[in-house]
Design a protein around this motif. Structure first.
Motif, PDB file in Angstrom:
ATOM      1  N   UNK A   9     -32.836  22.336  19.124  1.00  0.00           N
ATOM      2  CA  UNK A   9     -32.863  21.334  18.059  1.00  0.00           C
ATOM      3  C   UNK A   9     -32.901  19.927  18.648  1.00  0.00           C
ATOM      4  N   UNK A  10     -32.112  19.721  19.702  1.00  0.00           N
ATOM      5  CA  UNK A  10     -32.131  18.430  20.406  1.00  0.00           C
ATOM      6  C   UNK A  10     -33.552  18.093  20.853  1.00  0.00           C
ATOM      7  N   UNK A  35     -28.470   7.470  11.825  1.00  0.00           N
ATOM      8  CA  UNK A  35     -27.979   8.753  12.331  1.00  0.00           C
ATOM      9  C   UNK A  35     -27.670   9.732  11.199  1.00  0.00           C
ATOM     10  N   UNK A  36     -27.000   9.250  10.163  1.00  0.00           N
ATOM     11  CA  UNK A  36     -26.609  10.150   9.081  1.00  0.00           C
ATOM     12  C   UNK A  36     -27.841  10.707   8.352  1.00  0.00           C
ATOM     13  N   UNK A  43     -30.531  18.876   9.454  1.00  0.00           N
ATOM     14  CA  UNK A  43     -29.426  19.795   9.187  1.00  0.00           C
ATOM     15  C   UNK A  43     -28.620  20.051  10.459  1.00  0.00           C
ATOM     16  N   UNK A  44     -28.167  18.955  11.061  1.00  0.00           N
ATOM     17  CA  UNK A  44     -27.410  19.062  12.307  1.00  0.00           C
ATOM     18  C   UNK A  44     -26.277  18.041  12.279  1.00  0.00           C
ATOM     19  N   UNK A  48     -25.375  15.428  17.667  1.00  0.00           N
ATOM     20  CA  UNK A  48     -26.672  15.838  18.211  1.00  0.00           C
ATOM     21  C   UNK A  48     -27.675  14.698  18.108  1.00  0.00           C
ATOM     22  N   UNK A  49     -27.716  14.031  16.951  1.00  0.00           N
ATOM     23  CA  UNK A  49     -28.634  12.905  16.754  1.00  0.00           C
ATOM     24  C   UNK A  49     -28.276  11.765  17.699  1.00  0.00           C
ATOM     25  N   UNK A  50     -26.990  11.501  17.856  1.00  0.00           N
ATOM     26  CA  UNK A  50     -26.546  10.414  18.730  1.00  0.00           C
ATOM     27  C   UNK A  50     -26.988  10.642  20.161  1.00  0.00           C
ATOM     28  N   UNK A  51     -26.910  11.890  20.620  1.00  0.00           N
ATOM     29  CA  UNK A  51     -27.342  12.208  21.987  1.00  0.00           C
ATOM     30  C   UNK A  51     -28.844  11.957  22.160  1.00  0.00           C
TER      31      UNK A  51
END
Length: 239
Positions: A9-10, A35-36, A43-44, A48-51
């Protein structure tokens, strides 16, 4: 510990955002979704988004601003730019027919030399390729390439006897950074045989590395007979 699902997903989020930037769909200054919003879209977790956004920022593709969000960066000015040209187009510009011959294709574990060429610390699987490109009946250049199979696993099954690796890679994976090195050499035995020139003939070597936000993609060494090739860069005074 990161699971295989999280890693996949990443990579998907990373590839999607990088593709939007590199294609120009998100131009410099464009605000990346918050990010949100990205976490909801994929759907994570926000972690994960921040990384992903942190990795893109380290690669220089986005700029993160406190309380404002993330934005596509403006490209930095360069004194001169050497574009990535298609060898087939170079040959056709000479009004000569183009062809290529695949002479080596090996999938293997990376060695110290591959790590140096790809500027990568550690080990990774690579695909080693050698092609001879022809302008009419004469060799035009020899292409020696390694591809990082972690970054481009599809390369392991590609038909490089039909389509050379250069245009295949450009169509397959977006790159964000490229580096060129140009030097002159005296042809060693293998290069001389492939180019149909005498050993010791002066040759022009162009080495290129390309990266994406996910890491190195490929390193290629293009060797041309010195009397048959020149490089031209057009640029304007910096402001």
């Amino acid at each position: 510990m990161t699971t295989g699902k999280e890693a996949t997903l990443h990579q998907r989020i990373l590839s999607d955002i990088e593709g939007q930037i590199v294609s120009g769909a998100w131009p410099p200054g464009h605000r990346i979704p918050f990010e949100m919003d990205l976490a909801e879209q994929y759907d994570c977790s926000r972690m994960t988004v921040n990384k992903v956004l942190t990795q893109l920022a380290r690669a220089g593709l986005i700029e993160r601003r406190k309380r404002s969000g993330s934005f596509v960066t403006h490209p930095q000015a360069q004194s001169a730019v050497l574009e990535i040209h298609d060898i087939k187009s170079e040959v056709l510009s000479l009004n000569l027919p183009y062809s290529h011959k695949l002479t080596k294709l090996v999938k293997r574990n990376g060695r110290a030399e591959d790590a140096r060429r790809l500027q990568y610390v550690g080990s990774l699987p690579v695909l080693e390729i050698t092609c001879i490109h022809y302008a009419g009946p004469r060799p035009f250049c020899v292409e020696d390439r390694v591809i990082n199979l972690d970054a481009v696993p599809e390369a392991a099954d590609a038909d490089f006897a039909t389509l050379p690796p250069g245009p295949w890679l450009i169509n397959q994976v977006p790159w964000s950074t490229a580096e060129h090195q140009i030097r002159a050499i005296a042809a060693e035995s293998d290069a001389a045989a492939n180019l149909d020139v005498q050993k010791g003939t002066a040759c022009l070597v162009v080495e290129r590395r390309t990266w994406s936000a996910a890491g190195p993609i490929t390193h290629v060494r293009l060797t041309y007979p010195g009397d048959r090739h020149s490089l031209v860069a057009r640029f304007t005074p910096s402001s």
